[in-house]
Design an enzyme around this catalytic site. Structure first.
Site, mmCIF file in Angstrom:
data_model
loop_
_atom_site.group_PDB
_atom_site.id
_atom_site.type_symbol
_atom_site.label_atom_id
_atom_site.label_comp_id
_atom_site.label_asym_id
_atom_site.label_seq_id
_atom_site.Cartn_x
_atom_site.Cartn_y
_atom_site.Cartn_z
ATOM 1 N N ASP A 67 -4.953 -4.533 5.580
ATOM 2 C CA ASP A 67 -5.323 -5.419 4.476
ATOM 3 C C ASP A 67 -4.231 -6.464 4.305
ATOM 4 O OD1 ASP A 67 -6.770 -6.441 2.375
ATOM 5 O OD2 ASP A 67 -6.022 -4.979 0.904
ATOM 6 N N SER B 277 0.854 -1.183 0.000
ATOM 7 C CA SER B 277 0.000 0.000 0.000
ATOM 8 C C SER B 277 0.890 1.233 0.000
ATOM 9 C CB SER B 277 -0.937 -0.035 1.219
ATOM 10 O OG SER B 277 -1.848 1.039 1.199
ATOM 11 N N HIS C 265 -2.295 -1.120 -3.559
ATOM 12 C CA HIS C 265 -3.428 -0.202 -3.397
ATOM 13 C C HIS C 265 -3.195 1.043 -4.247
ATOM 14 C CE1 HIS C 265 -4.444 -1.940 0.859
ATOM 15 N NE2 HIS C 265 -4.777 -2.751 -0.136
#
Length: 454
Positions: free
Chosen positions: A186, A69, A96
């Site tokens: 996540d 991310s 992401h």
């Protein structure tokens, strides 16, 4: 804690928006869902039962999934730079991305990679030695041996959890999950499913990650190897090509003696474990310390005795969750705890012990039960739940009392509301409930049990 490595299916998602009665708050669904380091140097059934064969049709047998991310573009650029041209598996990258902007990740990674870099399209077949990049604003999942794009709702996108869970169901032990820098959690639930399927989980060393939230969000029991970014490519290549595999000759001539030595030191006999399980977990520790033979690993143990504890913790893989064994907690709630509480009222004290507490879910489950049963009388009694484990990292994680949302999906919303507080997308055990539990490192084989336990 399941020292035999037994597994269950991944957790289902539930809707915490539906109110339930106070009585229902003491019921919980644990039938679906379960989920076990050092820095690399130079229910019903099991998820494994649902893993498809990856050998019958000569298809790709191994897969690497990389999740990242914030700070991920720089980390991914360094990772692909270290991948050798003969890398023997597909690499699927889930970074992401801003859903409102076109991704240029392929153009960024291609000049830095010796491997071809391709953007995923729907039903893209997997191909070894190729870096596949997920486009912005799409989720992806693995179906059979191809990559499917999904228009589903929810952020962040792509969902690392979804990708890891679907990959684990197909590849099982052949899946290698890598979690790099990033914010949020996540990948935490997906990594648990990877472990449940027998796969391998590697995280970027949080101390060197630009953003450490994602790698730190994984429970120590879900992580096999912690590696500095510049080493991840080489450790993946060595694991995939079998550089750390204990050969049959090594097994016959050395391993039995090695397990005997480990039993003498730890008090635990691992000779009854499945040979394949021992090989795989030993391989993880060899990779973590950067040696490629059992002889070299034995020498490393002599120089670094602290490695014994890490090896034992790896063999004693911990599969845990809140209210994990429904029948057991029903028995505790309905019969055992009421009796102990009644006996303890006279001295206004209750002392319980959760031995082998792993990352704390079962110890906190016990605390929740006690708090629910005592109600307003909780303040009138001194409750101490001693929660211990051999693994210092697991104990430290448990002591924090912070868990990703996915770990609470099977709990009734009333229990979640009363015993947890949402913080930065995760759930923290409430101060009142956490105050009932005392965590500590404890070796059952070497130390005496706690005294005066009810």
């Amino acid at each position: 804690m399941d020292s035999d490595g037994s597994r269950r299916t991944p957790a289902r998602r539930c809707n915490h928006g539906n109110p339930r009665s106070a009585t229902a708050a003491l019921s919980y669904d644990t039938r679906a869902g379960e989920a076990a380091q050092s820095v690399y140097a130079p229910g019903k059934g099991s998820l494994r039962e649902g893993v498809r064969s990856v050998t019958d049709a000569g298809e790709v047998r191994q897969l690497v999934v990389v999740g990242s991310s914030a700070g991920g573009i720089d980390a991914l650029s360094e990772l692909v730079r270290t991948l050798p041209a003969d890398f023997p598996a597909p690499i699927l990258v889930a970074q992401h991305l801003d859903p409102n902007r076109v991704s240029h990740l392929k153009e960024i990674l291609s000049p830095r990679s010796t491997l071809p870099v391709r953007i995923v399209t729907d039903r893209t077949p997997l191909e070894q030695g190729v870096v596949f990049v997920v486009p912005a604003n799409r989720h992806v999942e693995i179906n059979d041996h191809s990559i499917s794009l999904i228009e589903g709702q929810g952020r962040p996108k792509p969902s690392i959890d979804l990708l890891l869970t679907t990959s684990a169901a197909i590849f099982g032990e052949g899946l290698y999950a890598v979690i790099l820098t990033g914010l949020g959690s996540d990948g935490t639930a997906g990594a648990r499913d990877v472990k449940a399927a027998g796969g391998t989980v590697i995280i970027q060393n949080p101390d060197t990650a630009k953003f450490d939230s994602m790698p730190r969000s994984l429970a120590p029991t879900s992580v096999d190897i912690v590696a500095n970014l510049e080493s991840i490519g080489s450790v993946l290549h060595d694991l995939l090509t079998g550089a750390y595999v204990v050969t049959p000759e090594d097994w016959d001539q050395q391993l039995n003696a090695f397990l005997q030595q480990l039993r003498d030191r730890s008090g635990i006999d691992f000779s009854t474990y499945k040979a394949s399980t021992i090989r795989r977990r030993l391989q993880h520790r060899m990779a973590a310390v950067g040696v490629t033979s059992l002889d070299a690993y034995v020498r490393h143990l002599r120089r670094h005795p602290s490695e014994y504890q890490k090896l034992v913790a790896t063999f004693l893989i911990k599969v845990t969750e809140f209210f994990r064994d429904r029948a057991l907690f029903d028995e505790l709630r309905d019969r055992i705890l009421p009796s102990l509480i009644e006996e303890g009222r006279a001295r206004r004290e209750l002392r319980l012990w959760s031995a082998g507490c792993a990352t704390g879910e079962e110890a906190y489950s016990l605390a929740i039960l006690v708090a629910e049963l005592l109600g307003d009388d909780l303040e009138q009694m001194t409750v101490r739940i001693f929660a211990t484990d051999l693994d210092a990292g697991a104990v430290a994680f448990a002591r924090r009392g912070v868990y990703p949302a996915a770990t609470l999906e099977n709990l009734p919303p009333e229990l979640v509301d009363r015993h947890f507080t949402m913080t930065d997308g995760a759930y923290e055990v409430s101060k009142r409930t956490r105050g009932l539990v005392v965590f500590g490192q404890h070796d059952l084989a070497q130390r005496a049990p706690f005294p005066r336990i009810d």
